[in-house]
Design an enzyme around this catalytic site. Structure first.
Site, PDB file in Angstrom:
ATOM      1  N   GLU A  44       0.613  -1.368   0.132  1.00  0.00           N
ATOM      2  CA  GLU A  44      -0.384  -0.037   0.385  1.00  0.00           C
ATOM      3  C   GLU A  44       0.952   1.652  -0.394  1.00  0.00           C
ATOM      4  O   GLU A  44       2.410   1.410  -0.215  1.00  0.00           O
ATOM      5  CB  GLU A  44      -0.950   0.322   1.293  1.00  0.00           C
ATOM      6  CG  GLU A  44      -2.139  -1.433   1.289  1.00  0.00           C
ATOM      7  CD  GLU A  44      -2.957  -1.154   2.240  1.00  0.00           C
ATOM      8  OE1 GLU A  44      -3.047   0.057   3.511  1.00  0.00           O
ATOM      9  OE2 GLU A  44      -4.190  -1.818   2.014  1.00  0.00           O
ATOM     10  N   CYS A  53      -2.321  -4.516  -5.469  1.00  0.00           N
ATOM     11  CA  CYS A  53      -2.841  -6.040  -4.702  1.00  0.00           C
ATOM     12  C   CYS A  53      -1.848  -7.153  -4.767  1.00  0.00           C
ATOM     13  O   CYS A  53      -0.980  -7.752  -5.608  1.00  0.00           O
ATOM     14  CB  CYS A  53      -3.471  -6.616  -5.485  1.00  0.00           C
ATOM     15  SG  CYS A  53      -5.512  -5.514  -5.642  1.00  0.00           S
ATOM     16  N   GLU A  55      -2.014 -10.540  -6.311  1.00  0.00           N
ATOM     17  CA  GLU A  55      -1.967 -10.970  -7.104  1.00  0.00           C
ATOM     18  C   GLU A  55      -0.967 -10.373  -8.206  1.00  0.00           C
ATOM     19  O   GLU A  55      -0.399 -10.620  -9.006  1.00  0.00           O
ATOM     20  CB  GLU A  55      -3.696 -11.670  -7.764  1.00  0.00           C
ATOM     21  CG  GLU A  55      -4.136 -11.911  -6.871  1.00  0.00           C
ATOM     22  CD  GLU A  55      -5.349 -10.539  -5.538  1.00  0.00           C
ATOM     23  OE1 GLU A  55      -4.500  -9.812  -5.228  1.00  0.00           O
ATOM     24  OE2 GLU A  55      -5.467 -11.469  -5.015  1.00  0.00           O
ATOM     25  N   CYS A  87      -9.254  -8.745  -7.214  1.00  0.00           N
ATOM     26  CA  CYS A  87     -10.438  -7.535  -7.622  1.00  0.00           C
ATOM     27  C   CYS A  87     -10.847  -7.889  -9.339  1.00  0.00           C
ATOM     28  O   CYS A  87      -9.586  -8.657  -9.900  1.00  0.00           O
ATOM     29  CB  CYS A  87      -9.884  -6.666  -7.136  1.00  0.00           C
ATOM     30  SG  CYS A  87      -8.437  -5.773  -7.736  1.00  0.00           S
ATOM     31  N   CYS A  90      -6.954  -7.296 -11.061  1.00  0.00           N
ATOM     32  CA  CYS A  90      -6.545  -8.015 -10.720  1.00  0.00           C
ATOM     33  C   CYS A  90      -6.647  -9.768 -12.317  1.00  0.00           C
ATOM     34  O   CYS A  90      -5.831 -10.531 -12.420  1.00  0.00           O
ATOM     35  CB  CYS A  90      -5.890  -8.769  -9.125  1.00  0.00           C
ATOM     36  SG  CYS A  90      -5.001  -7.424  -8.643  1.00  0.00           S
TER      37      CYS A  90
HETATM   38  N1  THU Z   1      -5.975  -6.881  -1.706  1.00  0.00           N
HETATM   39  C1  THU Z   1      -5.546  -7.876  -2.585  1.00  0.00           C
HETATM   40  O1  THU Z   1      -3.953  -7.339  -2.309  1.00  0.00           O
HETATM   41  N2  THU Z   1      -5.484  -8.472  -3.030  1.00  0.00           N
HETATM   42  C2  THU Z   1      -7.159  -9.279  -3.352  1.00  0.00           C
HETATM   43  O2  THU Z   1      -7.882  -9.776  -3.446  1.00  0.00           O
HETATM   44  C3  THU Z   1      -7.951  -7.796  -2.449  1.00  0.00           C
HETATM   45  C4  THU Z   1      -7.592  -6.915  -2.160  1.00  0.00           C
HETATM   46  C5  THU Z   1      -5.814  -5.673  -1.239  1.00  0.00           C
HETATM   47  C6  THU Z   1      -5.260  -4.338  -1.496  1.00  0.00           C
HETATM   48  C7  THU Z   1      -5.550  -3.576  -0.417  1.00  0.00           C
HETATM   49  O3  THU Z   1      -4.082  -3.414   0.454  1.00  0.00           O
HETATM   50  C8  THU Z   1      -6.266  -4.320   0.626  1.00  0.00           C
HETATM   51  O4  THU Z   1      -6.205  -6.208   0.497  1.00  0.00           O
HETATM   52  C9  THU Z   1      -7.532  -3.755   1.172  1.00  0.00           C
HETATM   53  O5  THU Z   1      -8.774  -3.981  -0.220  1.00  0.00           O
END
Ligand code: THU
Length: 133
Positions: A44, A53, A55, A87, A90
């Site tokens: 983040e 993310c 993925e 998401c 991804c």
């Molecule tokens: N996030 C992922 O890394 N992968 C997912 O499949 C769902 C969401 C992360 C994005 C963000 O850093 C945190 O999870 C909250 O949404």
């Protein structure tokens, strides 16, 4: 490599997550067609929209290592009570490098696991319909 092993790798890498804003750790593990395993976690940023993310982090790492075809994916979200699927962004990026039948498993800290495929997660994808995969 079986899906249990792949999920365990995703679970482990989730603990490297940099997620001070959401406090929601996610790990992803890709199995490349050469049998190697590549992981990623969410990273983040204080400019929230720049967050990446797990993925997509895994895909970027893999392609950087010269691996461009993935035969399976696991996603672990140890801070979630429920299985967390990828998401939309991804799903699109993953579909570039995976066949529609490629297995995907995702889960949270509970026992429930979702076992699906990239094609189910991104149906009617243009590349599948064009027969380019
Ligand atoms: N996030 C992922 O890394 N992968 C997912 O499949 C769902 C969401 C992360 C994005 C963000 O850093 C945190 O999870 C909250 O949404």
């Amino acid at each position: 490599m079986d899906m249990d092993t792949l999920f365990e790798a995703a679970w482990q890498v989730a603990h490297n997550s940099y997620s001070p804003y959401s406090r929601f750790r996610v790990g992803a593990a890709l199995l490349a067609e050469d049998g190697s395993l590549i992981t990623g976690t969410n990273v983040e940023n204080r400019s929230y929209g720049l967050s990446i993310c797990a993925e997509r982090g895994a895909v970027m790492a893999a392609v950087s290592q010269g691996k461009k075809r993935f035969i399976a994916l696991a996603i672990a979200a140890p801070d979630a009570d429920y299985p967390v699927g990828p998401c939309g962004a991804c799903r699109q990026v993953l579909s570039e490098f995976m066949d529609s039948a490629a297995p995907v498993r995702f889960g949270g800290r509970g026992a429930e696991r979702v076992n699906t495929t990239i094609g189910e997660l991104l149906p009617h994808d243009s590349l599948y319909e064009l027969g380019d995969k």
